[in-house]
Enzyme design. Structure first.
Site, mmCIF file in Angstrom:
data_model
loop_
_atom_site.group_PDB
_atom_site.id
_atom_site.type_symbol
_atom_site.label_atom_id
_atom_site.label_comp_id
_atom_site.label_asym_id
_atom_site.label_seq_id
_atom_site.Cartn_x
_atom_site.Cartn_y
_atom_site.Cartn_z
ATOM 1 C CG HIS A 123 -1.416 147.795 -49.338
ATOM 2 N ND1 HIS A 123 -1.307 147.330 -50.492
ATOM 3 C CD2 HIS A 123 -2.290 147.611 -48.636
ATOM 4 C CE1 HIS A 123 -1.694 146.468 -50.549
ATOM 5 N NE2 HIS A 123 -2.596 145.714 -49.105
ATOM 6 C CD GLN A 203 -8.440 150.120 -45.711
ATOM 7 O OE1 GLN A 203 -9.104 150.182 -45.291
ATOM 8 N NE2 GLN A 203 -7.718 148.624 -46.495
ATOM 9 C CE LYS A 226 -9.034 147.392 -50.080
ATOM 10 N NZ LYS A 226 -8.390 146.262 -49.146
HETATM 11 N N1 PMP Z 1 -3.932 150.534 -50.697
HETATM 12 C C1 PMP Z 1 -4.606 150.166 -49.151
HETATM 13 C C2 PMP Z 1 -4.285 151.843 -47.925
HETATM 14 C C3 PMP Z 1 -5.506 149.338 -49.013
HETATM 15 O O1 PMP Z 1 -5.660 148.961 -48.016
HETATM 16 C C4 PMP Z 1 -5.544 148.045 -50.013
HETATM 17 C C5 PMP Z 1 -5.854 147.280 -49.387
HETATM 18 N N2 PMP Z 1 -5.646 146.721 -48.636
HETATM 19 C C6 PMP Z 1 -4.834 148.794 -50.890
HETATM 20 C C7 PMP Z 1 -4.228 149.359 -51.514
HETATM 21 C C8 PMP Z 1 -5.332 147.440 -52.216
HETATM 22 O O2 PMP Z 1 -6.028 147.385 -52.771
HETATM 23 P P1 PMP Z 1 -7.191 146.268 -52.941
HETATM 24 O O3 PMP Z 1 -6.047 145.164 -53.163
HETATM 25 O O4 PMP Z 1 -8.056 146.629 -53.567
HETATM 26 O O5 PMP Z 1 -6.070 146.725 -55.027
#
Ligand code: PMP
Length: 412
Positions: A123, A203, A226
């Site tokens: 990500h 995740q 999440k």
């Molecule tokens: N890493 C992964 C694998 C994610 O799916 C996400 C959220 N989509 C994030 C990091 C970032 O999380 P947050 O937006 O809650 O900081």
């Protein structure tokens, strides 16, 4: 299991609504999950009866707020099997956790010419902080390649980790392909090179049992929103010896021991990292979400998601022109399914699905390097959670078929 998810769904009032004249089927859980009533009640009760700032006051409300906040830390500790609450830092979420780390590790472990290893499935939150660090320090950012069906290529992982590797930061579960990575094996590899092992667990923690000690992660980051908790609260777990070695990156109230005119000292762990008034209600809400997840059981949640995916896949495979990304072996993945239908842009597909009441996501999912790797500008993504029933899965397939017909054959 079918019956149980029907029962769990009733705990989430938001799911009981009509969207575009159709009952809502919420399949965007990888972006954020919905909240059970018990979490909403905990937030309301906190503000109705206990709201005060933590750690500072001696009055009754301040003591209640402090003990609820610190009990929440203990709940998180137990949930991820950290050794002590000193190793559990509250943050705003995974992004903040990883940004803190990339800055805190900068002076402790990285010299010019050193290497940081991530992978093509990360990500953006687990890419850009390291990219920025690499630029600041003239270090090199190396990417582990993927196998054809979306696993990390372990042969390549061994090649990417060299004597120069100082940090390895990898996702536990991909937010696009749902693939679960062998973190313990990767941590052993990283440690064999004396590198620090960082895990993006955004995740994973919501969907499966996670034991940070068994994984031997040095740091492990995740987000409350999440996993049925509120937004704006997250966690950075760190092994005590690492947290003692690194400096905080935010300074101010709450985190200090003594403040002089030219110098100051920090509180002990975990508070030295938590500058300013924390997200007290967020931590309390997260602890309530964990209580809820624990009453169902993380093994049961994982197996429910896998059962739904196993039920769905053969139906999806029958849809001509549909490509699914990620592992064929359904035991290697969670409830995230990224896909494309030939000839339909994923944004159009998601918009049309919304007209059927089905909420899916479309885009690059904050993984542009992965999209390039898959040679796709974007994909659609359906992500299932504990409250998604088999009937949701059926509606998803029906909406998909209707959408395909609409775009490719002009039928309504
Ligand atoms: N890493 C992964 C694998 C994610 O799916 C996400 C959220 N989509 C994030 C990091 C970032 O999380 P947050 O937006 O809650 O900081």
């Amino acid at each position: 299991m079918t019956f149980q998810s029907e029962k769990w769904k009733k705990d989430f009032p938001i799911l009981n609504q009509v969207v575009n004249d159709e009952p809502l089927v919420y399949l965007d859980n990888a972006a954020t999950s919905q909240k059970p009533e018990v979490v909403l009640d905990a937030l309301k009760t906190y503000y109705l009866t206990n709201n005060a700032n933590v750690h500072r006051g001696v009055h009754t409300l301040a003591e209640r707020a402090t003990s609820q906040y610190e009990n929440a830390r203990e709940t998180v500790r137990r949930f991820i099997n950290a050794r002590e609450t000193a190793e559990v830092l509250f943050t705003r979420g995974t992004t903040t956790s990883l940004n803190w780390l990339a800055q805190s590790l900068e002076d402790t472990v990285i010299e010019p010419g050193d290497e940081i290893v991530i992978s093509y499935m990360e990500h953006h939150s687990n890419i850009i902080p390291w990219q920025q660090l690499a630029k600041r320090k003239q270090a090199k950012l190396n990417y582990i390649e993927l196998t054809e069906d979306g696993h990390l290529d372990m042969e390549n992982a061994r090649k990417q980790m060299t004597e120069k590797t100082k940090i390895v930061s990898l996702t536990h579960v991909s937010n696009v392909m749902g693939v679960v990575n062998p973190i313990r094996e990767l941590a052993d590899l990283a440690h064999s090179k004396n590198a620090v092992m960082v895990v993006d667990g955004a995740q994973a923690v919501p969907h499966m049992p996670v034991d940070v000690e068994a994984l031997d992660a040095d740091f492990y980051a995740f987000s409350g929103h999440k996993m049925l908790g509120p937004t704006g609260i997250g966690v950075l777990y760190g092994k005590r010896n690492w947290l003692e070695r690194i400096e905080p990156i935010e300074f101010g109230g709450e985190m200090i021991d003594f403040v002089g005119l030219q110098d100051s000292t920090w509180k002990e762990l975990p508070w030295k990292f938590e500058a300013g008034t924390p997200n007290i209600s967020g931590a309390i809400g997260l602890a309530k979400a964990i209580d809820y997840l624990e009453t169902i059981g993380m093994d049961a949640i994982m197996s429910h998601e896998q059962e739904v995916v196993k039920y769905l896949m053969p139906k999806l495979e029958k849809i001509e022109g549909l490509t699914i990304y990620g592992p064929k072996n359904l035991n290697d993945r969670t409830g995230v399914i990224a896909f494309n239908i030939e000839g339909i842009h994923p944004h159009d597909l998601a918009t049309a699905m919304d007209m059927e009441g089905v909420a899916v996501r479309a885009g690059h999912h904050c993984t542009q390097p992965l999209m390039n790797y898959l040679s796709q500008p974007a994909t659609a993504r359906a992500s299932f959670y504990l409250y998604n029933t088999f009937s949701d899965a059926d509606k998803f397939v029906e909406a998909l078929i209707a959408t395909k017909e609409f775009f490719l054959n002009g039928l309504d």
